[in-house]
Design a protein around this motif. Structure first.
Motif, mmCIF file in Angstrom:
data_model
loop_
_atom_site.group_PDB
_atom_site.id
_atom_site.type_symbol
_atom_site.label_atom_id
_atom_site.label_comp_id
_atom_site.label_asym_id
_atom_site.label_seq_id
_atom_site.Cartn_x
_atom_site.Cartn_y
_atom_site.Cartn_z
ATOM 1 N N LEU A 1 0.845 -1.149 -0.035
ATOM 2 C CA LEU A 1 -0.182 0.097 0.116
ATOM 3 C C LEU A 1 0.886 0.915 -0.047
ATOM 4 C CD1 LEU A 1 -2.665 1.228 0.054
ATOM 5 C CD2 LEU A 1 -2.559 0.820 2.588
ATOM 6 N N ASN A 2 0.777 2.092 -1.163
ATOM 7 C CA ASN A 2 1.583 3.269 -1.184
ATOM 8 C C ASN A 2 3.284 2.923 -0.787
ATOM 9 O OD1 ASN A 2 -0.702 4.769 -1.634
ATOM 10 N ND2 ASN A 2 -1.121 5.018 0.557
ATOM 11 N N GLN A 3 3.636 1.723 -1.631
ATOM 12 C CA GLN A 3 4.675 1.240 -1.708
ATOM 13 C C GLN A 3 5.594 0.857 -0.495
ATOM 14 O OE1 GLN A 3 7.238 4.213 -3.753
ATOM 15 N NE2 GLN A 3 5.941 4.143 -5.432
ATOM 16 N N ALA A 4 4.555 0.403 0.561
ATOM 17 C CA ALA A 4 5.160 -0.296 1.670
ATOM 18 C C ALA A 4 4.234 -1.670 1.840
ATOM 19 C CB ALA A 4 4.808 0.765 2.854
ATOM 20 N N LEU A 5 5.023 -2.633 2.133
ATOM 21 C CA LEU A 5 4.160 -3.915 2.324
ATOM 22 C C LEU A 5 3.287 -3.952 3.524
ATOM 23 C CD1 LEU A 5 7.080 -6.550 2.482
ATOM 24 C CD2 LEU A 5 5.427 -6.257 0.596
ATOM 25 N N CYS A 6 2.112 -4.530 3.177
ATOM 26 C CA CYS A 6 0.965 -4.298 4.305
ATOM 27 C C CYS A 6 0.261 -5.589 4.272
ATOM 28 C CB CYS A 6 0.147 -3.213 3.784
ATOM 29 S SG CYS A 6 -0.908 -3.772 2.117
ATOM 30 N N ALA A 7 -0.634 -5.701 5.298
ATOM 31 C CA ALA A 7 -1.389 -6.720 5.628
ATOM 32 C C ALA A 7 -2.511 -6.423 5.038
ATOM 33 C CB ALA A 7 -1.869 -6.992 7.091
ATOM 34 N N GLU A 8 -3.408 -7.672 4.717
ATOM 35 C CA GLU A 8 -4.721 -7.611 4.109
ATOM 36 C C GLU A 8 -5.830 -6.717 4.774
ATOM 37 O OE1 GLU A 8 -6.434 -10.797 1.920
ATOM 38 O OE2 GLU A 8 -4.735 -10.668 0.560
ATOM 39 N N SER A 9 -5.684 -6.512 5.908
ATOM 40 C CA SER A 9 -6.502 -5.872 6.947
ATOM 41 C C SER A 9 -6.445 -4.216 6.769
ATOM 42 C CB SER A 9 -6.209 -6.161 8.377
ATOM 43 O OG SER A 9 -5.135 -5.955 8.739
ATOM 44 N N ALA A 10 -5.172 -3.878 6.262
ATOM 45 C CA ALA A 10 -4.897 -2.428 5.854
ATOM 46 C C ALA A 10 -6.038 -1.641 5.371
ATOM 47 C CB ALA A 10 -3.381 -2.062 5.153
ATOM 48 N N VAL A 11 -6.516 -0.517 5.797
ATOM 49 C CA VAL A 11 -7.592 0.143 5.280
ATOM 50 C C VAL A 11 -7.170 1.081 4.137
ATOM 51 C CG1 VAL A 11 -9.367 1.997 5.834
ATOM 52 C CG2 VAL A 11 -8.863 0.032 7.405
ATOM 53 N N LEU A 12 -7.899 1.146 3.062
ATOM 54 C CA LEU A 12 -7.441 1.889 1.843
ATOM 55 C C LEU A 12 -8.002 3.289 2.094
ATOM 56 C CD1 LEU A 12 -8.103 -0.952 -0.575
ATOM 57 C CD2 LEU A 12 -5.833 -0.047 0.015
ATOM 58 N N GLN A 13 -7.551 4.298 1.241
ATOM 59 C CA GLN A 13 -8.110 5.519 1.221
ATOM 60 C C GLN A 13 -7.984 5.939 -0.117
ATOM 61 O OE1 GLN A 13 -8.766 7.656 3.988
ATOM 62 N NE2 GLN A 13 -8.181 5.604 5.131
ATOM 63 N N ASP A 14 -8.984 7.058 -0.533
ATOM 64 C CA ASP A 14 -9.208 7.551 -1.933
ATOM 65 C C ASP A 14 -7.583 7.782 -2.230
ATOM 66 O OD1 ASP A 14 -10.925 8.254 -4.213
ATOM 67 O OD2 ASP A 14 -10.340 10.095 -3.648
ATOM 68 N N GLY A 15 -7.373 7.415 -3.536
ATOM 69 C CA GLY A 15 -6.129 7.854 -4.202
ATOM 70 C C GLY A 15 -4.998 6.932 -4.235
ATOM 71 N N ASP A 16 -5.148 6.024 -2.933
ATOM 72 C CA ASP A 16 -3.931 5.155 -2.681
ATOM 73 C C ASP A 16 -3.502 4.468 -3.884
ATOM 74 O OD1 ASP A 16 -3.901 5.743 -0.136
ATOM 75 O OD2 ASP A 16 -4.899 4.095 0.776
ATOM 76 N N GLU A 17 -2.295 3.752 -3.835
ATOM 77 C CA GLU A 17 -1.732 2.947 -4.895
ATOM 78 C C GLU A 17 -1.576 1.654 -4.132
ATOM 79 O OE1 GLU A 17 1.826 3.434 -7.536
ATOM 80 O OE2 GLU A 17 2.751 2.231 -5.525
ATOM 81 N N LEU A 18 -2.353 0.518 -4.447
ATOM 82 C CA LEU A 18 -2.253 -0.815 -4.030
ATOM 83 C C LEU A 18 -1.531 -1.736 -5.205
ATOM 84 C CD1 LEU A 18 -3.084 -2.825 -1.965
ATOM 85 C CD2 LEU A 18 -5.343 -2.830 -3.250
ATOM 86 N N ALA A 19 -0.696 -2.282 -4.732
ATOM 87 C CA ALA A 19 0.236 -3.142 -5.658
ATOM 88 C C ALA A 19 0.122 -4.570 -5.286
ATOM 89 C CB ALA A 19 1.567 -2.768 -5.743
ATOM 90 N N PHE A 20 -0.013 -5.520 -6.046
ATOM 91 C CA PHE A 20 -0.054 -7.015 -5.682
ATOM 92 C C PHE A 20 1.157 -7.587 -6.632
ATOM 93 C CE2 PHE A 20 -4.586 -5.807 -5.357
ATOM 94 C CZ PHE A 20 -4.765 -6.464 -3.997
ATOM 95 N N PHE A 21 1.643 -8.457 -5.980
ATOM 96 C CA PHE A 21 2.945 -9.434 -6.582
ATOM 97 C C PHE A 21 3.063 -10.352 -5.790
ATOM 98 C CE2 PHE A 21 4.287 -6.409 -3.368
ATOM 99 C CZ PHE A 21 5.162 -7.093 -2.641
ATOM 100 N N PRO A 22 3.847 -11.697 -6.341
ATOM 101 C CA PRO A 22 4.107 -12.844 -5.901
ATOM 102 C C PRO A 22 5.196 -12.888 -4.886
ATOM 103 C CG PRO A 22 4.946 -12.744 -8.126
ATOM 104 C CD PRO A 22 4.036 -11.595 -7.910
ATOM 105 N N PRO A 23 5.415 -13.743 -3.973
ATOM 106 C CA PRO A 23 6.423 -13.301 -2.992
ATOM 107 C C PRO A 23 7.618 -13.475 -3.973
ATOM 108 C CG PRO A 23 4.727 -15.163 -2.198
ATOM 109 C CD PRO A 23 4.415 -14.668 -3.654
ATOM 110 N N VAL A 24 8.829 -12.736 -3.238
ATOM 111 C CA VAL A 24 9.982 -12.697 -3.830
ATOM 112 C C VAL A 24 11.066 -13.452 -3.059
ATOM 113 C CG1 VAL A 24 11.828 -11.268 -4.596
ATOM 114 C CG2 VAL A 24 9.681 -10.271 -4.597
ATOM 115 N N THR A 25 11.776 -14.402 -3.958
ATOM 116 C CA THR A 25 12.723 -15.175 -3.259
ATOM 117 C C THR A 25 14.127 -14.612 -4.016
ATOM 118 O OG1 THR A 25 12.712 -16.890 -5.132
ATOM 119 C CG2 THR A 25 11.112 -17.102 -3.178
ATOM 120 N N GLY A 26 15.158 -14.930 -3.001
ATOM 121 C CA GLY A 26 16.484 -14.683 -3.391
ATOM 122 C C GLY A 26 17.393 -16.082 -3.530
ATOM 123 N N GLY A 27 18.554 -15.811 -3.721
ATOM 124 C CA GLY A 27 19.500 -16.753 -3.715
ATOM 125 C C GLY A 27 20.712 -16.682 -4.250
#
Length: 83
Positions: free
Chosen positions: A57-83
Motif C-alpha cells: 500500500l503506497n509502496q510499503a508492504l501491508c497486511a490484507e487488513s490495511a484500510v484503503l483511502q481514496d487515491g491510494d496505490e495498491l500493488a499486488f505481486f508474488p512473494p520474492v525469493t533470493g538466492g
C-alpha cells in the motif's frame, strides 16, 4: 473511492501493469482483492485465495487488513525469493 492498482512479475503478465478499482470508503486490501477476484476468471485465477500473493500500500508492504483511502496505490505481486 478510487484506488490505483499495480501488478508485478507473473501477475503483471496475467492482468496487465496497472488499473483502477472503485470501492466503498473504508474498504480493506482484502476487500479490494475480493472485488478483483469477482471481476472475472482471469482475475480469479491470478489472485485466488490460497495463492501466495503479497500486497503493498503506497509502496510499503501491508497486511490484507490495511484500510484503503481514496487515491491510494495498491500493488499486488508474488512473494520474492533470493538466492
Amino acid at each position: 473511492m478510487t484506488v490505483r492498482l499495480r501488478f508485478f512479475a507473473s501477475l503483471r503478465e496475467q492482468l496487465g501493469a496497472e488499473g483502477s478499482l472503485q470501492l466503498p470508503a473504508g474498504s480493506t486490501v482484502a476487500q479490494a482483492r475480493d472485488a478483483l477476484i469477482a471481476q472475472g476468471e482471469r482475475e480469479a485465477s491470478a489472485l485466488a485465495r490460497g495463492k501466495a500473493v503479497r500486497a503493498a500500500l503506497n509502496q510499503a508492504l501491508c497486511a490484507e487488513s490495511a484500510v484503503l483511502q481514496d487515491g491510494d496505490e495498491l500493488a499486488f505481486f508474488p512473494p520474492v525469493t533470493g538466492g
